[in-house]
Design a protein around this motif. Structure first.
Motif, PDB file in Angstrom:
ATOM      1  N   VAL A  89       8.494 -58.066   1.447  1.00 52.06           N
ATOM      2  CA  VAL A  89       7.957 -59.227   2.168  1.00 52.06           C
ATOM      3  C   VAL A  89       8.461 -60.537   1.582  1.00 52.06           C
ATOM      4  O   VAL A  89       8.956 -61.414   2.297  1.00 52.06           O
ATOM      5  CB  VAL A  89       6.404 -59.185   2.142  1.00 52.06           C
TER       6      VAL A  89
ATOM      7  N   ALA B   6       8.821 -63.046  10.281  1.00 56.25           N
ATOM      8  CA  ALA B   6       9.963 -62.175   9.966  1.00 56.25           C
ATOM      9  C   ALA B   6       9.586 -61.119   8.936  1.00 56.25           C
ATOM     10  O   ALA B   6      10.039 -59.975   9.010  1.00 56.25           O
ATOM     11  CB  ALA B   6      11.125 -63.017   9.444  1.00 56.25           C
ATOM     12  N   SER B   7       8.756 -61.489   7.984  1.00 57.25           N
ATOM     13  CA  SER B   7       8.482 -60.554   6.898  1.00 57.25           C
ATOM     14  C   SER B   7       7.337 -59.606   7.242  1.00 57.25           C
ATOM     15  O   SER B   7       7.067 -58.681   6.495  1.00 57.25           O
ATOM     16  CB  SER B   7       8.163 -61.332   5.617  1.00 57.25           C
ATOM     17  N   HIS B   8       6.676 -59.839   8.360  1.00 53.33           N
ATOM     18  CA  HIS B   8       5.574 -58.952   8.732  1.00 53.33           C
ATOM     19  C   HIS B   8       5.803 -58.273  10.072  1.00 53.33           C
ATOM     20  O   HIS B   8       4.876 -57.727  10.649  1.00 53.33           O
ATOM     21  CB  HIS B   8       4.259 -59.733   8.751  1.00 53.33           C
TER      22      HIS B   8
END
Ligand SMILES: Nc1ncnc2c1ncn2[C@@H]1O[C@H](COP(=O)(O)OP(=O)(O)OP(=O)(O)O)[C@@H](O)[C@H]1O
Ligand SMILES: [Mg+2]
Lengths: 250, 377
Positions: free
Chosen positions: B290, B365-367
């Motif tokens: 993440v 984007a990270s999730h």
């Protein structure tokens, strides 16, 4: 204990209030250094199964242990970190970064590991060599053929030297010659480098190179699992594999 | 990693250029506003403290209307505590707020030189003292109007002969052309013989400035032209009051611009993320966690904003330093002052704005659902 061990794995999606289960109460054991082909009609849950084994997706129920790790219990970041060491993922559509060269694409997973630039470059070179694509190291994906792109993607999957390689229809987008070259490469990874492979394929011919073929249909395995293998894809186990440390390994 | 981030920025060149351009424009505006702001500050803080009083016509705010009798001068000079008195006839091309104003100040040459710390950089000072129609021109004005010794220079009815260029270190004086008092008084149409616009009073003791100011005003309260005497700083603040309001308004506009840019930038970053969800999912499939994915998105947007900030601040610096642009109101020249601090602040704040704009897309984007994103086309 098997390297990959699934017990009672069920995946349920709720679509518009209705439950839909692509995977129903699956048990599966894959031993270290086995090469298993996974077949089944479209929508039978093959990709979902690969994703659950690699910690990308979580099962609704059931346990998944890979190399002794309880994968679904890992947090998102912990799962990513575990994956960077334990799993090499090969995609049907390669998923190379278009703006990076082959070399830089293969380097991406290694950037997660602490090592000197020289050591990293060496491992990338070895991985490209093992995948037979080192002559294209400085080309970007747009300059490569599909078969070459898939080789780069394979190099990327093995560069961090994971024990397990999962491949989702690695030859699905390739012509026959490129496909057989890629399959030959996967066989080498299994035989020479001692990797454990789980490969999804629609192609019975491709499945033949595996030691064992399992079939998914409507969320369950067609042949009892673990135990006997399906007739078609079954082949005697390959001769004792070389240790992991060969070739692309540091 | 840096390679990846840089190449990602270059992948959609049009979008990156537009983004950088938008940030550059905002940073330019930001720097410009800061330059006006600090120009005002500098004007009001540079003036020689309370050692100098300015006598002006009561209730008159423009040079054209302030008329003091020249005979006041010796009477003021007699007041105890007054060191020196400098009568000035001021002629400005334009009394309103304007970007290009020319100010003539006519005074007795020796007193003028004694009161203004100037350094002649070109031409002949002696000739200026000698010739009635000679003008001693500040560098900023000379540059703005391309004046050099030997050139004739006309503004309205005033025609002077430029004989020397000086530098003073004061943005106000550097925008002035000094002439002889008598010459300006006799300009046709000004009806100024016997009159001056203002009188500068230099004090021995700044502590007595208020008392002396009151004394002067009392002295002429019932005379033909009643006076209003203020310390120089208060005088300048009074004269630039309207401009100060405009500057406040400009400042608000500048900050609104920054907010607008933030929204535009956030939108661009969202698009850049949406365009490559599959790639971002791939990174996570091969082990990017993440924090790393979020850092990549933040770095991309921060870097684009940094580049834009550099370009914008650079252009602002070039424009302001090259043109020595300023705004004048009632003949007071406020020169835009762009300090390295302001430039740095412009670049830093645009970079920070870029990073802030990247927060939501970075989280997204990270999730993202890796499995779904990998399936997407
Ligand atoms: N996020 C989701 N929500 C709902 N249903 C989903 C979701 N993701 C996958 N599915 C469904 O789950 C089923 C299994 O999908 P999966 O991709 O695993 O099939 P597959 O065997 O890999 O098929 P293919 O051979 O076409 O790749 C499909 O019917 C798919 O539509
Ligand atoms: Mg699939």
């Amino acid at each position: 204990m098997a390297l990959i061990e699934l017990r009672g794995v069920t995946k349920v999606y709720s679509k518009g209030g209705r439950d839909f289960a692509p995977l129903k109460d699956l048990d599966l054991d894959i031993e270290k250094n086995e090469f298993v082909a996974l077949m089944g009609p479209s929508g039978s849950g093959k990709t979902t199964l690969l994703n659950i084994i690699s910690g990308i997706d979580k099962p609704t129920r059931g346990s998944v242990r890979v190399g002794g790790v309880d994968v679904p219990s890992l947090s998102r970041s912990k799962a990513a970190q575990w994956r960077s060491r334990a799993i090499g993922y090969i995609f049907q559509r390669y998923n190379l970064v278009p703006v990076l060269t082959a070399f830089e694409n293969v380097e991406l997973p290694l950037l997660l590991h602490k090592m000197s630039g020289a050591a990293r470059a060496k491992r990338v070179t070895l991985a490209l060599q093992a995948a037979g694509i080192s002559h294209r190291a400085n080309h970007t994906p747009t300059e490569l053929s599909g078969g070459e792109e898939q080789r780069v993607s394979i190099a990327r999957a093995i560069v961090a030297d994971p024990q397990i390689i999962v491949a989702d229809e690695p030859t699905g987008d390739l012509d026959r010659d490129s496909a057989s070259a890629v399959l030959g490469l996967l066989t080498r990874l299994h035989r020479e480098f001692g990797k454990t492979l789980l490969m999804v394929t629609h192609d019975a011919k491709a499945a033949e190179i595996a030691q064992r073929t399992i079939r998914l249909q409507k969320g369950t395995f067609l042949t009892p699992e673990p135990g006997a293998s399906s007739g078609n894809g079954t082949r005697p186990p390959t001769p004792s594999p070389a240790p992991t440390a060969a070739g692309a390994a540091p | 990693m840096i390679t990846y981030i840089l190449r990602s920025l270059l992948r959609n060149k049009t979008r990156s250029i537009l983004t950088i351009g938008a940030v550059a424009l905002t940073t330019f505006i930001f720097c410009f506003v800061r330059a006006i702001d600090s120009g005002m500050d500098r004007l009001l803080s540079s003036s020689g403290a309370e050692k100098k009083l300015i006598v002006y016509h009561k209730n008159r705010f423009c040079y054209a209307t302030s008329k003091l009798l020249e005979r006041y001068v010796p009477r003021i000079a007699e007041i105890p505590g007054v060191e020196r008195v400098l009568p000035l006839k001021v002629y400005v091309s334009n009394c309103r707020a304007s970007l290009d104003i020319v100010t003539f100040e006519g005074g007795p040459t020796d007193e003028l030189l004694a009161s203004r710390p100037i350094k002649v950089v070109a031409g002949d000072l002696e000739q200026w003292k000698r010739d009635e129609d000679a003008a001693l021109v500040g560098v900023a004005l000379a540059k703005r109007r391309s004046l050099s010794p030997g050139v004739k220079f006309r503004v309205g009815n005033v025609l002077v002969n430029v004989v020397a260029i000086f530098e003073s270190g004061s943005s106000v004086d550097d925008n002035i052309a000094f002439t002889h008092l008598g010459y300006l008084q006799r300009i046709p149409g000004l009806n100024s013989v016997g009159y001056v616009t203002q009188i500068e009073v230099y004090l021995k003791d700044p502590a007595r400035s208020e008392a002396i100011a009151r004394q002067i005003d009392d002295m002429f309260a019932t005379d033909e032209s009643p006076t209003d005497t203020k310390p120089e700083r208060a005088f300048l603040a009074r004269k630039t009051r309207d401009l100060a309001e405009v500057v406040t308004f400009a400042r608000v506009l500048g900050y609104v611009c920054v907010l607008v840019m933030l929204a535009i930038l956030a939108n661009t970053v969202v698009m850049a993320v949406q365009d490559r969800v599959r790639e971002l999912a791939m990174l996570q499939a091969v082990g990017y966690d993440v924090q790393r994915v979020a850092a990549i998105v933040l770095a991309e947007s921060g870097l684009a904003a940094f580049a834009g900030g550099l370009v914008g601040a650079g252009i602002a610096a070039l424009v302001l330093w090259w043109t020595r642009l300023g705004i004048a109101t009632e003949g007071i020249q406020v020169e835009f002052a762009l300090s390295f601090g302001s430039i740095g602040m412009g670049v830093v704040s645009s970079t920070v704005a870029g990073a802030i704009a990247g927060i939501a897309p970075a989280w997204h984007a990270s999730h993202l659902e890796i499995a779904d994103a990998l399936r997407s086309l």
